[in-house]
Design an enzyme around this catalytic site. Structure first.
Site, PDB file in Angstrom:
ATOM      1  N   CYS A  59       0.817  -1.216   0.000  1.00  0.00           N
ATOM      2  CA  CYS A  59       0.000   0.000   0.000  1.00  0.00           C
ATOM      3  C   CYS A  59       0.849   1.263   0.000  1.00  0.00           C
ATOM      4  O   CYS A  59       0.332   2.370  -0.102  1.00  0.00           O
ATOM      5  CB  CYS A  59      -0.950  -0.018   1.186  1.00  0.00           C
ATOM      6  SG  CYS A  59      -1.951  -1.509   1.207  1.00  0.00           S
ATOM      7  N   CYS A 119     -14.230   0.467   7.653  1.00  0.00           N
ATOM      8  CA  CYS A 119     -13.415   0.027   6.520  1.00  0.00           C
ATOM      9  C   CYS A 119     -13.434   1.081   5.423  1.00  0.00           C
ATOM     10  O   CYS A 119     -14.476   1.679   5.156  1.00  0.00           O
ATOM     11  CB  CYS A 119     -13.957  -1.280   5.942  1.00  0.00           C
ATOM     12  SG  CYS A 119     -14.171  -2.580   7.162  1.00  0.00           S
ATOM     13  N   LYS A 173     -10.808   6.503   3.937  1.00  0.00           N
ATOM     14  CA  LYS A 173     -12.200   6.261   4.318  1.00  0.00           C
ATOM     15  C   LYS A 173     -13.136   6.804   3.242  1.00  0.00           C
ATOM     16  O   LYS A 173     -14.135   6.148   2.903  1.00  0.00           O
ATOM     17  CB  LYS A 173     -12.462   6.946   5.665  1.00  0.00           C
ATOM     18  CG  LYS A 173     -13.809   6.662   6.268  1.00  0.00           C
ATOM     19  CD  LYS A 173     -13.816   5.306   6.924  1.00  0.00           C
ATOM     20  CE  LYS A 173     -15.206   4.741   6.992  1.00  0.00           C
ATOM     21  NZ  LYS A 173     -15.810   4.411   5.712  1.00  0.00           N
ATOM     22  N   HIS A 233      -9.318   3.078  -1.495  1.00  0.00           N
ATOM     23  CA  HIS A 233      -7.893   2.764  -1.482  1.00  0.00           C
ATOM     24  C   HIS A 233      -7.451   2.090  -2.774  1.00  0.00           C
ATOM     25  O   HIS A 233      -7.171   0.896  -2.797  1.00  0.00           O
ATOM     26  CB  HIS A 233      -7.582   1.893  -0.270  1.00  0.00           C
ATOM     27  CG  HIS A 233      -6.131   1.581  -0.088  1.00  0.00           C
ATOM     28  ND1 HIS A 233      -5.104   2.380  -0.577  1.00  0.00           N
ATOM     29  CD2 HIS A 233      -5.517   0.549   0.541  1.00  0.00           C
ATOM     30  CE1 HIS A 233      -3.948   1.839  -0.260  1.00  0.00           C
ATOM     31  NE2 HIS A 233      -4.172   0.729   0.410  1.00  0.00           N
TER      32      HIS A 233
END
Lengths: 471, 393
Positions: free
Chosen positions: B86, B209, B335, B339
């Site tokens: 990431c 998530c 959020k 992502h």
């Protein structure tokens, strides 16, 4: 004297009330409940459980042979005995063999081990037997069958029961069968099966050995008979002159079901758990003939009371809530497509079997840190290849942290993910938890390791360890 | 060791609209972000001397720099594809920065993108095993749920207290995201909604998530001494830290699951280069890797914004809101942007870049001079911390 040194049995924790099956199909329930292997269990994994229960406290190094018996082996070509031996962490120099295709497979393995030890070829052989048979949906078989396993360690000294003699008859009869094309067990008309198959063969074998040994029914303390259902063994025993109330072993059909080739051995374990020194036991199996054994219980029986025999498994129960779950566990219905993407590799499996199958971690000789999987370079001190392997499968642990994952899919969500801290040097083991109620999971929960089937990516089965709440 | 401080300037940035970009391909998103960056920097594509591309999607593995050369027609210049979980977007910028800092190039471009909505799966990371033949059913939510479980346990938070604490982070980020036109999610949520949302991986619920979004972001960098030729308000790189750990840190006995050494070490490296002694006081805003609300909570501690075990008190005090002492995730974070892995580090940097230029629109915070962008990836096993400032020291 050749005989049984140790025993182990395993019945999956999942049970299905037979009324659930009856209700699902609108048919009659035969009553009681049956055991159901969890979705991550099969004959191989259950045989491992029984083997590990049998090995509890025994010296693994002295075992010279390991047999696996089943009519539901996960492989048609590839030995499962070699997998069980590796998982049980036995010697590499060992004789392994698979016994298959007959409900008599378990006792065939037992007789082979017995003869081998008696001949002086080996001092100690372990046999495992397990079955997970499928009855056609809506059939009586579906209700009658159960899943389970047993293991016996045979040897030439310190036995808890000597095997006095063995006797067999063979008969080619297509009464109960499954071809290489079939998923479900088939059978011919039940009256014919019982009269000309079961009863005729069992009678011949039992009468045969009693005649050979000059024994009468009253010489036996316990009679352990394979039984296809809840009643036939009693009819047979009665016709042979045994007393049903005092001598006959319960075939456990109402509580577990007919566990196939493992049944005679499971019942023998059950009998041994209750046996006293001096008892004489008759054991008889059925399947294309019959194998019969006479056992004499020794004084050493008193020393094995804490074994993981049948009682322990019998007492642990989680009821399957629905019939549909059973269908899903046995892959009889299609579930939504999995997004799990794996890169199966037989060579990687082979290379890493010391930790994948034998559940070994590495203990650094320099700083003492224990790691799982095996690490060549120590996390703690960077020393290279300075470690000894330690077995973690028989060590307890506790949940260090966990998650209940609804996203991960699988047969029975939520997926219980855990980090286990092993009692062996605090080694951390990343593993899934099975055989649990997600609500009971918490930090600090004591757990034990259990060997399970994972998936069949790449066309071969992948097995690995999970944890479960310590029972 | 030399420091990267003030050697590199960002002279232009671009970011496409993040979201479920069903009607856009990766090339469309890259073009949208890159042409915004070209315009922002006032350069012609022909001025670019080298390019770094960050993406992790399986489709692009083994494809080198093609995913960038094709849409932008960057033919003839060196292009390198990088990936580091990431931290991938940051990794592209980090490598481009080193190449320019050593004097090999004057102007380089760093691009990050991911097209997750073309994979057919609504979540991140399912099924990565720890071994080729093992199915661990590890998902990103469960990996981070481990932290939540252990953090709550260690600091004596009941599930209710723990859930409420992390829910406040979700509420804050949704509020900030509602102010950003390029965010995937632009709606505020209530504390009750966040606490009562369906469980994804206990104890993490839906609003704990981040989303699963498509996106691309671009940075154009130049040697710091020539930055003012392009614009009056370039942004300077003050520090770059990156730390890698093992595949699974929890293999290590003693790992406590309440903080990540990779973030702590990456921050330490960046702080040292930038000369930051007290991050809580000296940093004006941060955009951090809030893949999950619990992750943001422990990041506060790992970055030194809150003392260990005390982040909850700062959350309750509103420290990290737009009006607080140290605003975090002013753009709504992962959020609200989702992502898209390769894009995230550059998207975070885009927000810092705009804020430090005073172009933060309704989200603009006061007197911002030093900003931090942070990514965290793997199990988690890699972290990158980038520090930016609007004054060349």
């Amino acid at each position: 004297m050749v005989g049984i040194k140790s025993y182990g049995a395993y019945i999956p924790i999942s049970r299905m009330n037979r009324d659930i099956i009856g209700n699902a199909w609108g048919t009659r329930s035969i009553g009681g409940e049956r055991s159901v292997a969890n979705y991550d269990e099969d004959s191989l994994s259950m045989a491992v459980e029984a083997a590990l229960n049998c090995l509890n406290g025994e010296d693994r190094r002295g075992i010279e042979g390991l047999f696996f018996a089943s009519t539901t082996s996960p492989y048609k070509e590839k030995a499962c005995s070699s997998i069980v031996a590796t998982v049980a962490d036995l010697n590499r120099e060992i004789w392994t063999g698979d016994f298959a295709n007959s409900l008599r497979a378990g006792t065939s393995a037992m007789r082979t081990a017995f003869n081998t030890i008696k001949s002086g070829e080996a001092k100690s052989i372990m046999i495992t037997a397990a079955d997970c048979r499928l009855g056609t949906p809506r059939s009586v078989d579906e209700q009658t069958f159960g899943d389970g396993a047993a293991a016996l360690l045979l040897g030439d000294s310190d036995v808890i029961a000597t095997i006095e003699d063995a006797y067999s008859v063979s008969d080619d009869i297509t009464d109960v069968w499954r071809t290489d094309q079939d998923t479900f067990v088939r059978s011919w008309e039940d009256r014919w099966v019982l009269i000309n198959g079961y009863t005729k063969n069992m009678k011949a074998a039992i009468s045969g050995i009693m005649k050979k040994r000059g024994l009468t029914p009253k010489d036996f303390t316990k009679v352990v008979l394979y039984s296809p259902d809840a009643r036939s063994h009693a009819d047979l025993a009665k016709s042979l002159g045994f007393d049903l109330k005092t001598q006959l072993q319960d075939p456990l059909i109402t509580t577990i079901g007919n566990v196939g080739s493992a049944q005679p051995l499971v019942l023998l374990v059950s009998a041994l758990e209750e046996a006293k020194a001096g008892d004489k036991i008759l054991l008889a199996s059925y399947g294309d003939g019959s194998d019969v054994f006479i056992l004499q219980v020794t004084d050493a029986i008193e020393g094995v009371k804490n074994k993981r025999g049948l009682k322990k498994s019998m007492g642990l129960k989680m009821m399957l809530p629905t019939y549909e779950k059973y269908l899903a566990y046995r892959q009889l219905v299609s579930l939504p497509e999995e997004f799990i993407k794996l890169f199966p590799s037989a060579s990687v499996m082979w290379r890493t079997q010391k930790w994948v199958l034998s559940c070994h971690g590495s203990k650094c000789k320099n700083c003492g840190l224990v790691s799982f999987p095996i690490q060549r370079v120590c996390f703690g001190c960077h020393s290279r290849d300075e470690f000894e392997e330690v077995r973690l499968s028989d060590k307890k642990g506790k949940v260090f942290t966990y998650s209940l994952d609804n996203l991960a899919g699988g047969v029975n969500p939520p997926t219980v993910q855990t980090i286990v801290e092993s009692e062996e040097g605090g080694a951390r083991i990343y593993c899934l938890m099975t055989d649990c109620d997600p609500k009971e999971v918490k930090v600090g929960l004591p757990v034990e390791m259990t060997f399970r089937r994972f998936h069949r990516e790449g066309g071969f089965y992948n097995y690995f360890w999970k944890c479960r709440p310590a029972r | 060791m030399e420091s990267i401080k003030d050697k590199i300037a960002i002279i232009g940035m671009g970011c496409c609209k993040f979201g479920e970009n069903w009607n856009k391909g990766p090339e469309d998103m890259i073009i949208e972000a890159a042409y915004e960056a070209y315009e922002d920097a006032g350069i012609d594509p022909k001025d670019i001397q080298a390019a770094w591309l960050g993406t992790v999607s399986a489709h692009w593995i083994g494809m080198g720099g093609l995913a960038l050369a094709e849409p932008l027609k960057l033919h003839g210049i060196p292009i390198t594809r990088v990936e580091n979980w990431c931290a991938t977007g940051h990794e592209a910028l980090r490598n481009a920065s080193f190449a320019v800092a050593c004097g090999m190039y004057d102007i380089a471009i760093a691009v990050g993108f991911e097209k997750l909505k073309d994979t057919g799966f609504p979540g991140l990371g399912v099924g990565r095993g720890m071994h080729p033949v093992m199915e661990m059913r590890r998902t990103a939510p469960s990996s981070f749920a481990f932290i939540a479980t252990r953090y709550f346990h260690t600091y004596g938070l009941s599930p209710e207290e723990g859930k409420e604490t992390i829910a406040k982070i979700a509420v804050k980020n949704h509020k900030n995201g509602s102010l950003h036109p390029k965010a995937h999610f632009q709606r505020e949520i209530t504390l009750e909604q966040a606490v009562k949302a369906p469980i994804i991986a206990w104890p993490l619920g839906l609003f704990d998530c981040c989303g699963n979004s498509d996106g691309a972001a671009v940075a154009i960098i130049a040697r710091a001494d020539m930055a003012k030729k392009f614009r009056d308000d370039p942004i300077y790189i003050k520090g770059i830290g990156l730390s890698q750990n093992s595949m699974m840190p929890h293999f290590q006995p003693g790992f406590d699951w309440t903080g990540f050494e990779v973030t702590q070490r990456a921050a330490r490296q960046a702080y040292e280069q930038a000369g930051i002694k007290n991050p809580r006081k000296e940093i004006d805003l941060a955009v951090v890797h809030d893949c999950f609300t619990i992750t943001e909570l422990i990041i506060y501690e790992d970055l030194g914004f809150s003392p260990k075990g005390k982040a909850r008190e700062d959350v309750d005090a509103g420290t990290f809101t737009l009006e607080g002492d140290l605003p975090v995730n002013t753009d709504g974070g992962l959020k609200c942007f989702g992502h898209p892995v390769g894009a995230s580090g550059l998207r975070m940097s885009y927000e810092i870049y705009k804020q430090l230029q005073g172009k933060g629109d309704k989200r603009q915070i006061k007197n911002a001079e030093i900003g931090l962008a942070h990514t965290l990836g793997g199990h988690p096993s890699v972290s990158c911390v980038m520090l930016y400032g609007n004054n060349r020291g």
